[in-house]
Write a protein that holds these residues in place. Sequence first.
Motif, mmCIF file in Angstrom:
data_model
loop_
_atom_site.group_PDB
_atom_site.id
_atom_site.type_symbol
_atom_site.label_atom_id
_atom_site.label_comp_id
_atom_site.label_asym_id
_atom_site.label_seq_id
_atom_site.Cartn_x
_atom_site.Cartn_y
_atom_site.Cartn_z
ATOM 1 N N SER A 32 -11.111 3.078 -4.230
ATOM 2 C CA SER A 32 -9.958 2.410 -4.100
ATOM 3 C C SER A 32 -10.127 1.388 -2.820
ATOM 4 O O SER A 32 -9.740 0.006 -2.750
ATOM 5 C CB SER A 32 -8.583 3.230 -3.558
ATOM 6 O OG SER A 32 -8.166 3.970 -4.566
ATOM 7 N N VAL A 41 -9.921 -2.777 -2.922
ATOM 8 C CA VAL A 41 -9.215 -3.582 -2.351
ATOM 9 C C VAL A 41 -10.095 -4.721 -1.317
ATOM 10 O O VAL A 41 -9.538 -5.865 -1.300
ATOM 11 C CB VAL A 41 -8.401 -2.816 -1.244
ATOM 12 C CG1 VAL A 41 -7.583 -3.826 -0.313
ATOM 13 C CG2 VAL A 41 -7.365 -2.098 -2.388
ATOM 14 N N ARG A 42 -11.047 -4.075 -0.738
ATOM 15 C CA ARG A 42 -12.065 -4.992 -0.075
ATOM 16 C C ARG A 42 -12.744 -6.208 -0.708
ATOM 17 O O ARG A 42 -12.703 -7.226 -0.466
ATOM 18 C CB ARG A 42 -13.084 -4.271 0.761
ATOM 19 C CG ARG A 42 -14.063 -4.857 1.456
ATOM 20 C CD ARG A 42 -14.821 -3.979 2.232
ATOM 21 N NE ARG A 42 -15.761 -3.007 1.311
ATOM 22 C CZ ARG A 42 -15.544 -1.678 1.359
ATOM 23 N NH1 ARG A 42 -14.668 -1.159 1.787
ATOM 24 N NH2 ARG A 42 -16.381 -0.992 0.505
ATOM 25 N N LEU A 83 -11.360 -7.328 -3.668
ATOM 26 C CA LEU A 83 -10.571 -8.323 -4.184
ATOM 27 C C LEU A 83 -10.035 -9.128 -3.069
ATOM 28 O O LEU A 83 -9.755 -10.147 -3.296
ATOM 29 C CB LEU A 83 -9.092 -7.400 -4.641
ATOM 30 C CG LEU A 83 -9.574 -6.617 -5.959
ATOM 31 C CD1 LEU A 83 -8.084 -5.870 -6.378
ATOM 32 C CD2 LEU A 83 -9.704 -7.721 -7.032
ATOM 33 N N SER A 84 -10.251 -8.643 -1.860
ATOM 34 C CA SER A 84 -9.464 -9.490 -0.649
ATOM 35 C C SER A 84 -10.613 -10.539 -0.509
ATOM 36 O O SER A 84 -10.336 -11.898 -0.428
ATOM 37 C CB SER A 84 -9.579 -8.691 0.562
ATOM 38 O OG SER A 84 -9.553 -9.415 1.634
ATOM 39 N N GLY A 123 -10.176 -13.265 -3.220
ATOM 40 C CA GLY A 123 -9.385 -14.361 -3.126
ATOM 41 C C GLY A 123 -9.703 -15.398 -2.440
ATOM 42 O O GLY A 123 -9.078 -16.593 -3.000
ATOM 43 N N ASP A 171 -7.709 -15.300 -11.700
ATOM 44 C CA ASP A 171 -6.438 -14.797 -10.503
ATOM 45 C C ASP A 171 -5.491 -13.880 -11.311
ATOM 46 O O ASP A 171 -4.841 -13.159 -10.491
ATOM 47 C CB ASP A 171 -6.120 -16.115 -9.903
ATOM 48 C CG ASP A 171 -5.310 -15.913 -8.630
ATOM 49 O OD1 ASP A 171 -5.724 -14.733 -8.055
ATOM 50 O OD2 ASP A 171 -4.532 -16.628 -8.286
ATOM 51 N N ARG A 178 -6.981 -10.582 -10.654
ATOM 52 C CA ARG A 178 -6.786 -10.205 -9.231
ATOM 53 C C ARG A 178 -5.499 -9.792 -9.031
ATOM 54 O O ARG A 178 -5.092 -8.852 -8.331
ATOM 55 C CB ARG A 178 -7.389 -11.413 -8.384
ATOM 56 C CG ARG A 178 -7.198 -10.912 -6.837
ATOM 57 C CD ARG A 178 -7.489 -12.133 -6.110
ATOM 58 N NE ARG A 178 -7.466 -11.737 -4.552
ATOM 59 C CZ ARG A 178 -6.557 -11.822 -3.991
ATOM 60 N NH1 ARG A 178 -5.513 -12.606 -4.436
ATOM 61 N NH2 ARG A 178 -6.377 -11.559 -2.719
ATOM 62 N N GLY A 192 -4.764 -6.245 -10.081
ATOM 63 C CA GLY A 192 -5.552 -5.364 -9.169
ATOM 64 C C GLY A 192 -4.718 -5.252 -7.879
ATOM 65 O O GLY A 192 -4.585 -4.015 -7.375
ATOM 66 N N VAL A 193 -4.197 -6.198 -6.990
ATOM 67 C CA VAL A 193 -3.565 -6.355 -5.917
ATOM 68 C C VAL A 193 -1.933 -5.788 -6.298
ATOM 69 O O VAL A 193 -1.134 -5.724 -5.016
ATOM 70 C CB VAL A 193 -3.701 -7.476 -5.143
ATOM 71 C CG1 VAL A 193 -5.198 -7.742 -4.857
ATOM 72 C CG2 VAL A 193 -3.143 -8.706 -5.879
ATOM 73 N N ARG A 246 0.310 -7.872 -7.701
ATOM 74 C CA ARG A 246 1.232 -9.252 -7.515
ATOM 75 C C ARG A 246 2.460 -8.896 -7.743
ATOM 76 O O ARG A 246 2.862 -8.315 -8.900
ATOM 77 C CB ARG A 246 0.343 -10.504 -8.228
ATOM 78 C CG ARG A 246 0.933 -11.686 -7.785
ATOM 79 C CD ARG A 246 0.355 -12.632 -8.588
ATOM 80 N NE ARG A 246 -0.992 -12.702 -8.414
ATOM 81 C CZ ARG A 246 -1.555 -13.529 -7.741
ATOM 82 N NH1 ARG A 246 -1.002 -14.407 -6.662
ATOM 83 N NH2 ARG A 246 -2.971 -13.524 -7.590
#
Length: 372
Positions: free
Chosen positions: A168, A172-173, A175-176, A179, A199, A202, A205-206, A208
């Motif tokens: 996890s 997240v790292r 995906l950041s 961006g 996007d 993405r 994953g984040v 949104r």
Amino acid sequence: MSLFPWRSKPDSGQRLAEPEPALPPGFPPALRPALGLAPRLGLGRRPDRPVPPERLVDLGLVPRDRLETGRPAPDPALDRVVAAALAGDWRPGADFLTAVTGAGWQRRTAVIGELAGAARGDDVWLQHWRSERPEDPGAAAVQAQALIDLAWQVRAGGRSARTSQEQSEGFVRILSRAGREVARAKELGGDDPSPYVTDIWRGIGVGRSHEDMRRLWEETSARDPYHLAAHRGALQYWCAKWHGSRELAFSFAERSADAAPPGQLISSLWLTAWWEHRAGRGGRGEFRTEAVWAAVDRLHDDTAAADPGHPHLAEARHVLAYFLVQQDRADLALEQFRLVDGHVGAFPWTQAEDPAELYGLFRDIAVNRTGG
């Protein structure tokens, strides 16, 4: 009511699910994890018996041991640029992306995805490309997609309940970082919807928000209103397993299909929504409800109206072949198998450990039931 009442159709309403049959003798062990995909058959007729290779050849079909699992259809031009990238040469891919820009955004998005896949193992060639052509929108789009792919690979495709803390955090790292790359790809890409498709994934994953996803979707569809890969990504967001619900997923699929002209293959979204939210795991009655029957008919008409060069046409035909076998419409299924035969790198076959084996099983059923 069926959308196609002039065609043969199942009885009205939901049929009772049939009891699960015992596995047929000799059922391939590699397919046991994919039993939810296997057709529920009248096993006394043994329509699943293997068709001899020589008979397949006589019918113009490819024996199982020669089926290609890498793609849903042959694509020699794309094979060449991917091979060049894997060998460290970025120029063929860069030139190919430039050449397909005017031929349709869907093809460009597909090529970006393939080059991103080539970069996941070793991206030195991609870094050379970006260094030599820092303003190249193709390089930026490939970099952004490669990072999104890497993030999902780190997560191992799992949902949060099956994902370790380490996975996890890595997800997240990445995906950041992605961006920033997506934003750069959008800046350089102009009207290209490809970075926006990236996007969307993405955004899944984040997590949104619905409002943000609707805004992103407006930007994406404004660039290409019938972009199938974009629709597929957005549909996943609206599915219950991610950030939506069954109702939101079907609503999106139905609105999109109603708005699209024939031949755009957007009608395939309904079957995807059904697959993602189906209550059972493959009983025959589940596939033979009036709604599923009508959706298969609609996709059949959509493929008939599609441009032969549509980059996702073969994928739609693979889906059709699967559903038509499940509905005992072997003649129509065999037509689809003939149109895609030889390459089986597509859903639903790729859900099995051995896609060629599963594809061959369904194709054998179609051949046996039609008499070839």
